[in-house]
Design a protein around this motif. Structure first.
Motif, PDB file in Angstrom:
ATOM      1  N   CYS A 115       0.957  -1.236   0.004  1.00  0.00           N
ATOM      2  CA  CYS A 115       0.006   0.261  -0.125  1.00  0.00           C
ATOM      3  C   CYS A 115       0.779   1.277   0.103  1.00  0.00           C
ATOM      4  O   CYS A 115       1.777   1.411   0.843  1.00  0.00           O
ATOM      5  N   LEU A 119      -1.600  -1.279  -4.216  1.00  0.00           N
ATOM      6  CA  LEU A 119      -2.877  -0.315  -3.813  1.00  0.00           C
ATOM      7  C   LEU A 119      -2.195   1.090  -3.507  1.00  0.00           C
ATOM      8  O   LEU A 119      -1.522   1.197  -2.460  1.00  0.00           O
ATOM      9  N   GLU A 131      -3.344   4.864  -2.466  1.00  0.00           N
ATOM     10  CA  GLU A 131      -4.489   5.783  -1.683  1.00  0.00           C
ATOM     11  C   GLU A 131      -3.877   7.112  -2.014  1.00  0.00           C
ATOM     12  O   GLU A 131      -2.890   7.517  -1.590  1.00  0.00           O
TER      13      GLU A 131
END
Length: 136
Positions: free
Chosen positions: A98, A133, A135
Motif C-alpha cells: 500500500c 494499492l 491511496e
C-alpha cells in the motif's frame, strides 16, 4: 423473438458475472516498508517509457526486476508548475503493498511556470508479487 432477447440478455449477464470474484483484502498493516524515492536517472528505462506515455492522466505503474519493485504514480496534467507528490506511507498488508501519497500545489505567491506540468513520483522497495494499492 421475445425468447431470443431473454436468452441474449441472460448470456451477456453470465459472461459479465463469470469473470467477477470477490476477494477480501486484509487491510491491517503488517509493517512499514523500506523504500527510496528515485529521480529520473534511477528509474529503469522500461518503466520510464511507460511513465512518459501515461503521464498526462492519473496512473499507477509497477516494474519488478526480481530484486527491486519500482512503483511510479502520477496525478495527471496540472495547470502549472510547482506541483509535487509527497509519499506519506509505504507499507505492506497480508495481500498488498500500500502506498499513500498527497499532491501538493505551489505556495501562494510562489513563482512557477505557467505551462502545464505532469508531476510523478517513483519509489523502489524490496521485490514482491503482491498487488499494489494506491491511496491518494
Amino acid at each position: 423473438m421475445k425468447r431470443r432477447r431473454i436468452l441474449c440478455v441472460f448470456s451477456v449477464l453470465v459472461l459479465l458475472l463469470s469473470g467477477c470474484s470477490v476477494r477480501r483484502i486484509d487491510g491491517e498493516k503488517k509493517q512499514d516498508l523500506d523504500y527510496k524515492t528515485l529521480d529520473r536517472l534511477g528509474i529503469p528505462e522500461k518503466l520510464w517509457k511507460e511513465v512518459e506515455e501515461k503521464k498526462e492522466e492519473p496512473f499507477l505503474l509497477a516494474y519488478g526486476d526480481g530484486e527491486q519493485l519500482y512503483i511510479a504514480m502520477g496525478y495527471g496534467e496540472q495547470e502549472s508548475g510547482g506541483y509535487s507528490i509527497q509519499i506519506e506511507e509505504v507499507c505492506e498488508t497480508e495481500d498488498a503493498v500500500c502506498i499513500r501519497t498527497c499532491l501538493t500545489g505551489p505556495d501562494e505567491g510562489e513563482k512557477v511556470s505557467q505551462e502545464p506540468d505532469c508531476p510523478y513520483a517513483t519509489v523502489a522497495t524490496e521485490y514482491t508479487e503482491k498487488r499494489i494499492l494506491w491511496e491518494r
